[in-house]
Design an enzyme around this catalytic site. Structure first.
Site, PDB file in Angstrom:
ATOM      1  N   THR A  51     -26.146 -44.638  39.464  1.00 28.53           N
ATOM      2  CA  THR A  51     -24.848 -45.196  39.843  1.00 28.53           C
ATOM      3  C   THR A  51     -24.681 -45.230  41.353  1.00 28.53           C
ATOM      4  OG1 THR A  51     -23.885 -44.398  37.781  1.00 28.53           O
ATOM      5  CG2 THR A  51     -22.344 -44.944  39.537  1.00 28.53           C
ATOM      6  N   TYR A 142     -34.271 -35.621  35.230  1.00 27.53           N
ATOM      7  CA  TYR A 142     -33.393 -36.760  34.949  1.00 27.53           C
ATOM      8  C   TYR A 142     -34.154 -37.726  34.055  1.00 27.53           C
ATOM      9  CZ  TYR A 142     -30.433 -40.864  36.108  1.00 27.53           C
ATOM     10  OH  TYR A 142     -29.625 -41.969  36.051  1.00 27.53           O
ATOM     11  N   LYS A 172     -30.702 -33.962  32.575  1.00 22.81           N
ATOM     12  CA  LYS A 172     -29.729 -35.052  32.488  1.00 22.81           C
ATOM     13  C   LYS A 172     -30.337 -36.051  31.524  1.00 22.81           C
ATOM     14  CE  LYS A 172     -27.319 -38.577  35.251  1.00 22.81           C
ATOM     15  NZ  LYS A 172     -27.598 -39.755  34.408  1.00 22.81           N
ATOM     16  N   SER A 174     -30.285 -39.185  29.646  1.00 22.80           N
ATOM     17  CA  SER A 174     -29.669 -40.515  29.590  1.00 22.80           C
ATOM     18  C   SER A 174     -30.460 -41.422  28.655  1.00 22.80           C
ATOM     19  CB  SER A 174     -29.588 -41.111  30.998  1.00 22.80           C
ATOM     20  OG  SER A 174     -28.736 -40.346  31.807  1.00 22.80           O
ATOM     21  N   ASP A 200     -22.364 -42.509  28.188  1.00 18.12           N
ATOM     22  CA  ASP A 200     -20.941 -42.170  28.091  1.00 18.12           C
ATOM     23  C   ASP A 200     -20.313 -42.579  26.764  1.00 18.12           C
ATOM     24  OD1 ASP A 200     -21.757 -41.785  30.676  1.00 18.12           O
ATOM     25  OD2 ASP A 200     -20.047 -42.750  31.619  1.00 18.12           O
ATOM     26  N   GLU A 201     -20.714 -43.744  26.244  1.00 18.40           N
ATOM     27  CA  GLU A 201     -20.097 -44.251  25.022  1.00 18.40           C
ATOM     28  C   GLU A 201     -20.549 -43.505  23.777  1.00 18.40           C
ATOM     29  OE1 GLU A 201     -23.371 -47.259  26.232  1.00 18.40           O
ATOM     30  OE2 GLU A 201     -22.007 -45.827  27.176  1.00 18.40           O
ATOM     31  N   SER A 217     -21.056 -42.464  34.890  1.00 20.10           N
ATOM     32  CA  SER A 217     -20.295 -43.252  35.859  1.00 20.10           C
ATOM     33  C   SER A 217     -18.831 -43.397  35.463  1.00 20.10           C
ATOM     34  CB  SER A 217     -20.927 -44.635  36.016  1.00 20.10           C
ATOM     35  OG  SER A 217     -20.942 -45.327  34.774  1.00 20.10           O
TER      36      SER A 217
END
Length: 308
Positions: A51, A142, A172, A174, A200-201, A217
């Site tokens: 981000t 990450y 992290k 992702s 996030d979703e 973000s």
């Protein structure tokens, strides 16, 4: 020495503010910190990541941003994690030494994505070379295979990693592979590692399998609502937690269909916070006026359970 506070809850993946001519805009970082703490109740940050356009910044710019976040966040933020990953190992090591020197709360490294590690041993060897340059700083991997193309499962990566990297603190994560995440958490409970989810979703699903928190973000501008989701999940009030997750998903589903990336995130953060985030750096192009108008209208139309 004061015991380190565990990193949990929300971590904002920070945006790099830029001037209209594309230079980093350091003077607004202080305002940015106050906004996160006072308006979003977010006290942890992840600097120079995806981000933050970290891989599009020069080493000097990344150092300057790390220093400014540390300076402005002093006595206000709980954790400042600096992403130090780079395509060049010496540059990554330099950034790790710098992060240690300025007192960062942790460092993180993304897998290189041009010449890629193809197996666990290659990846761990690289991570160890970076972590060893900051021997007193908690280290995070990450994991973001959709961008790096490095699909080494984290469950496999973690086997024996503390012996190779004593400062290893967590991941992290992702990726949408909740099976991999769940196995990581299940098999490493005794080590008290931190697993911070980065999609996030899907955060509620990750919480259900034991994620400690999240890096993302949207916590720049939906941190307050997501914190309320975390509170509902902890009660537990699953129905209320679902409402928050569904509404976050409704907004993201809408903007993803319009085309949603770093440039659009900067635009959303600008109109929500009032802090000018500026344009992205090429090859990314700024968000269109049409996107901004539609995204703002959609966000304004959402009625959150707390009445906002």
């Amino acid at each position: 020495m004061t015991p380190r506070k565990k990193l949990q809850g929300l971590v904002a993946a920070t945006i790099t503010p830029m001037t209209p001519d594309g230079q980093i805009n350091l003077p607004v970082i202080g305002q940015y910190v106050d906004y996160l703490v006072n308006e979003q109740n977010v006290k942890n940050v992840f600097v120079n990541g995806t981000t933050g356009e970290g891989l599009s910044l020069s080493i000097q710019e990344r150092r300057q941003l790390a220093e400014e976040w540390m300076c402005q966040g002093k006595d206000k933020l709980d954790h400042v994690i600096i992403h130090v990953g780079a395509l060049s190992l010496p540059e990554s090591q330099e950034l790790a030494r710098h992060a240690a020197a300025i007192g960062a709360g942790g460092i993180a490294v993304i897998a290189p994505f041009f010449f890629k590690p193809t197996n666990k041993d290659e990846l761990v060897c690289l991570l160890q070379k970076v972590a060893s340059e900051a021997p007193d700083v908690p280290f995070y991997y990450y994991h973001i295979p959709p961008l790096t193309g490095v699909k080494i499962r984290v469950e496999e990566l973690l086997e024996g990693i503390k012996e190779r990297i004593p400062t290893f603190q967590g991941v992290k994560f992702s990726d949408t592979d909740l099976l991999d995440l769940a196995q990581c958490i299940h098999k490493n409970e005794a080590q008290q590692l931190e697993f911070l989810y980065g999609v996030d979703e899907q955060l509620l699903g990750a919480l259900a399998v034991g994620a400690n928190g999240a890096v993302g973000s949207t916590y720049n501008y939906l941190g307050r609502q997501t914190n309320l989701m975390l509170e509902a999940f902890a009660k537990p009030d699953l129905a209320l937690a679902q409402k928050y997750q569904f509404l976050t998903g409704e907004f993201l589903n809408f903007v993803i269909k319009l085309g949603f990336g770093v440039a659009q995130t900067k635009a959303v953060m600008t109109f929500v916070s009032g802090i000018p985030m500026g344009p992205p750096r090429l090859p990314l192009l700024g968000a269109s006026e049409e996107f901004i108008a539609k995204a703002k209208a959609k966000l304004d139309s959402i009625v959150w359970p707390d009445g906002d």
